[in-house]
Enzyme design. Structure first.
Site, PDB file in Angstrom:
ATOM      1  N   THR A   7       9.665  45.881 -40.075  1.00 30.38           N
ATOM      2  CA  THR A   7       8.728  45.113 -39.243  1.00 30.38           C
ATOM      3  C   THR A   7       7.308  45.609 -39.482  1.00 30.38           C
ATOM      4  OG1 THR A   7       8.143  44.464 -36.991  1.00 30.38           O
ATOM      5  CG2 THR A   7       9.001  46.683 -37.257  1.00 30.38           C
ATOM      6  N   ASN A   9       5.288  44.854 -36.919  1.00 28.52           N
ATOM      7  CA  ASN A   9       4.858  44.799 -35.522  1.00 28.52           C
ATOM      8  C   ASN A   9       4.998  46.192 -34.894  1.00 28.52           C
ATOM      9  OD1 ASN A   9       4.825  44.497 -32.717  1.00 28.52           O
ATOM     10  ND2 ASN A   9       5.495  42.364 -32.840  1.00 28.52           N
ATOM     11  N   LYS A  12       6.954  46.744 -31.649  1.00 26.75           N
ATOM     12  CA  LYS A  12       8.410  46.831 -31.790  1.00 26.75           C
ATOM     13  C   LYS A  12       8.830  48.237 -32.224  1.00 26.75           C
ATOM     14  CE  LYS A  12       9.552  42.164 -33.483  1.00 26.75           C
ATOM     15  NZ  LYS A  12      10.153  41.515 -34.676  1.00 26.75           N
ATOM     16  N   GLU A  39       7.802  36.761 -45.915  1.00 24.85           N
ATOM     17  CA  GLU A  39       7.728  35.383 -45.422  1.00 24.85           C
ATOM     18  C   GLU A  39       8.984  35.002 -44.636  1.00 24.85           C
ATOM     19  OE1 GLU A  39       5.942  32.152 -46.554  1.00 24.85           O
ATOM     20  OE2 GLU A  39       4.798  32.935 -48.254  1.00 24.85           O
ATOM     21  N   ASP A  68      14.648  39.679 -35.562  1.00 31.33           N
ATOM     22  CA  ASP A  68      13.800  38.525 -35.337  1.00 31.33           C
ATOM     23  C   ASP A  68      14.055  38.121 -33.897  1.00 31.33           C
ATOM     24  OD1 ASP A  68      11.794  36.956 -36.597  1.00 31.33           O
ATOM     25  OD2 ASP A  68      13.097  35.222 -36.356  1.00 31.33           O
ATOM     26  N   GLY A 149       3.201  40.372 -26.581  1.00 33.48           N
ATOM     27  CA  GLY A 149       3.630  38.979 -26.726  1.00 33.48           C
ATOM     28  C   GLY A 149       3.694  38.233 -25.399  1.00 33.48           C
ATOM     29  N   TYR A 150       4.861  37.674 -25.110  1.00 33.48           N
ATOM     30  CA  TYR A 150       5.034  36.854 -23.912  1.00 33.48           C
ATOM     31  C   TYR A 150       5.422  37.675 -22.678  1.00 33.48           C
ATOM     32  CZ  TYR A 150       5.094  33.028 -27.328  1.00 33.48           C
ATOM     33  OH  TYR A 150       4.768  32.145 -28.331  1.00 33.48           O
ATOM     34  N   LYS A 171      12.060  47.926 -19.390  1.00 34.95           N
ATOM     35  CA  LYS A 171      12.236  46.930 -20.458  1.00 34.95           C
ATOM     36  C   LYS A 171      13.206  47.455 -21.523  1.00 34.95           C
ATOM     37  CE  LYS A 171      10.075  44.049 -23.952  1.00 34.95           C
ATOM     38  NZ  LYS A 171       9.019  43.822 -24.917  1.00 34.95           N
ATOM     39  N   ARG A 177      15.880  43.060 -27.089  1.00 32.00           N
ATOM     40  CA  ARG A 177      15.850  43.986 -28.241  1.00 32.00           C
ATOM     41  C   ARG A 177      16.674  45.226 -27.954  1.00 32.00           C
ATOM     42  NH1 ARG A 177      11.079  43.856 -28.673  1.00 32.00           N
ATOM     43  NH2 ARG A 177      11.039  42.042 -30.019  1.00 32.00           N
TER      44      ARG A 177
HETATM   45  P1  ITT Z   1       7.885  41.147 -37.591  1.00 34.20           P
HETATM   46  O1  ITT Z   1       8.369  39.809 -38.098  1.00 34.20           O
HETATM   47  O2  ITT Z   1       7.009  41.875 -38.562  1.00 34.20           O
HETATM   48  O3  ITT Z   1       9.015  42.018 -37.083  1.00 34.20           O
HETATM   49  P2  ITT Z   1       6.718  39.547 -35.424  1.00 34.20           P
HETATM   50  O4  ITT Z   1       5.669  39.861 -34.404  1.00 34.20           O
HETATM   51  O5  ITT Z   1       6.499  38.353 -36.301  1.00 34.20           O
HETATM   52  O6  ITT Z   1       6.966  40.892 -36.290  1.00 34.20           O
HETATM   53  P3  ITT Z   1       9.143  38.268 -34.383  1.00 34.20           P
HETATM   54  O7  ITT Z   1       9.042  37.210 -35.415  1.00 34.20           O
HETATM   55  O8  ITT Z   1      10.469  38.915 -34.160  1.00 34.20           O
HETATM   56  O9  ITT Z   1       8.097  39.443 -34.659  1.00 34.20           O
HETATM   57  O10 ITT Z   1       8.702  37.747 -32.958  1.00 34.20           O
HETATM   58  C1  ITT Z   1       8.012  36.550 -32.794  1.00 34.20           C
HETATM   59  C2  ITT Z   1       7.130  36.611 -31.583  1.00 34.20           C
HETATM   60  O11 ITT Z   1       7.935  36.560 -30.410  1.00 34.20           O
HETATM   61  C3  ITT Z   1       6.261  37.859 -31.435  1.00 34.20           C
HETATM   62  O12 ITT Z   1       5.097  37.794 -32.200  1.00 34.20           O
HETATM   63  C4  ITT Z   1       5.983  37.816 -29.932  1.00 34.20           C
HETATM   64  O13 ITT Z   1       4.960  36.899 -29.630  1.00 34.20           O
HETATM   65  C5  ITT Z   1       7.295  37.281 -29.380  1.00 34.20           C
HETATM   66  N1  ITT Z   1       8.150  38.393 -28.961  1.00 34.20           N
HETATM   67  C6  ITT Z   1       9.126  39.009 -29.687  1.00 34.20           C
HETATM   68  N2  ITT Z   1       9.674  40.008 -28.990  1.00 34.20           N
HETATM   69  C7  ITT Z   1       9.015  40.042 -27.798  1.00 34.20           C
HETATM   70  C8  ITT Z   1       9.098  40.861 -26.662  1.00 34.20           C
HETATM   71  O14 ITT Z   1       9.957  41.872 -26.595  1.00 34.20           O
HETATM   72  N3  ITT Z   1       8.273  40.602 -25.651  1.00 34.20           N
HETATM   73  C9  ITT Z   1       7.405  39.604 -25.687  1.00 34.20           C
HETATM   74  N4  ITT Z   1       7.231  38.792 -26.733  1.00 34.20           N
HETATM   75  C10 ITT Z   1       8.041  39.010 -27.785  1.00 34.20           C
END
Ligand code: ITT
Length: 193
Positions: A7, A9, A12, A39, A68, A149-150, A171, A177
């Site tokens: 990842t 992110n 995460k 991608e 994901d 995120g959300y 959390k 997750r």
């Molecule tokens: P990677 O693909 O590099 O892992 P990403 O941010 O694109 O990072 P995801 O595709 O898994 O990660 O997640 C898509 C989105 O969903 C992420 O950017 C957040 O906006 C949201 N999201 C995922 N997990 C979340 C969480 O635990 N709490 C809040 N929002 C979350």
């Protein structure tokens, strides 16, 4: 053992570092100097998780996993789901994503939603998928400063506070997750014993 978490992110990575046991050294893509954007061309969380894990498996030959995750809103037929990161556009702007959701849900008093995570793992010759999900509902204001995120608009079922208000300690026990990670770690323990 060393395990690559595929990842970019950082939120995460920080979450998972608090969940995995001490014997596992978790390395992010930055830690192994992988700067490439993988991608996410899949149509499902399962496909995208696998794309990310396979990328590391074939390029580096290392034990790895990827997740994901997405927010699935009942009234929107499961959207944004696999498009959660870029729901309002390719700039992946979180504030815009939330605004778009609020516009689409306008007038709905208690929008039911769930977070879902799929982990794809590749350990030695063994590839597997694991799922975790947490049900809840959305609110029309942002509350709390934790998470990412959300999280500020999602209240998990059985609670009155958002994930962002509940903070990491809670959390990381109940989240999508966390649940997927626990299932993965359980299988990993069997694989290594
Ligand atoms: P990677 O693909 O590099 O892992 P990403 O941010 O694109 O990072 P995801 O595709 O898994 O990660 O997640 C898509 C989105 O969903 C992420 O950017 C957040 O906006 C949201 N999201 C995922 N997990 C979340 C969480 O635990 N709490 C809040 N929002 C979350």
């Amino acid at each position: 053992m060393k395990l690559i978490f595929a990842t970019h992110n950082q939120h995460k990575v920080e979450e998972l570092k608090k969940i995995v046991p001490q014997g596992i050294q978790l390395l992010s893509l930055e830690d192994i100097n992988c700067r490439e954007e993988i991608e996410e061309t899949g149509a499902t969380l399962e496909e995208n998780a696998k794309i990310k894990a396979d990328f590391i498996k074939y390029k580096y030959g290392l034990d790895c996993f990827a997740d994901d995750s997405g927010l699935e809103i009942e009234a929107l037929g499961g959207a944004p789901g696999v498009f959660s990161a870029r729901y309002a556009g390719d700039s992946k702007n979180n504030a815009d994503n939330i605004q778009k959701i609020w516009r689409e849900l306008e007038g709905l008093p208690h929008p039911v939603a769930q977070f879902r995570t799929v982990i794809a793992s590749s350990i030695g010759a063994s590839d597997s998928l694991f799922e975790g999900l947490v049900k809840g509902h959305l609110i029309f204001e942002k509350r709390g400063s934790g998470g990412f995120g959300y999280d500020p608009i999602f209240i998990p079922a059985g609670f009155t506070q958002t994930f962002a208000e509940l903070g990491d300690a809670i959390k990381n026990k109940i989240s999508h997750r966390a649940l997927a990670t626990q299932a993965f770690l359980k299988a990993l323990a069997h694989l290594k014993s």
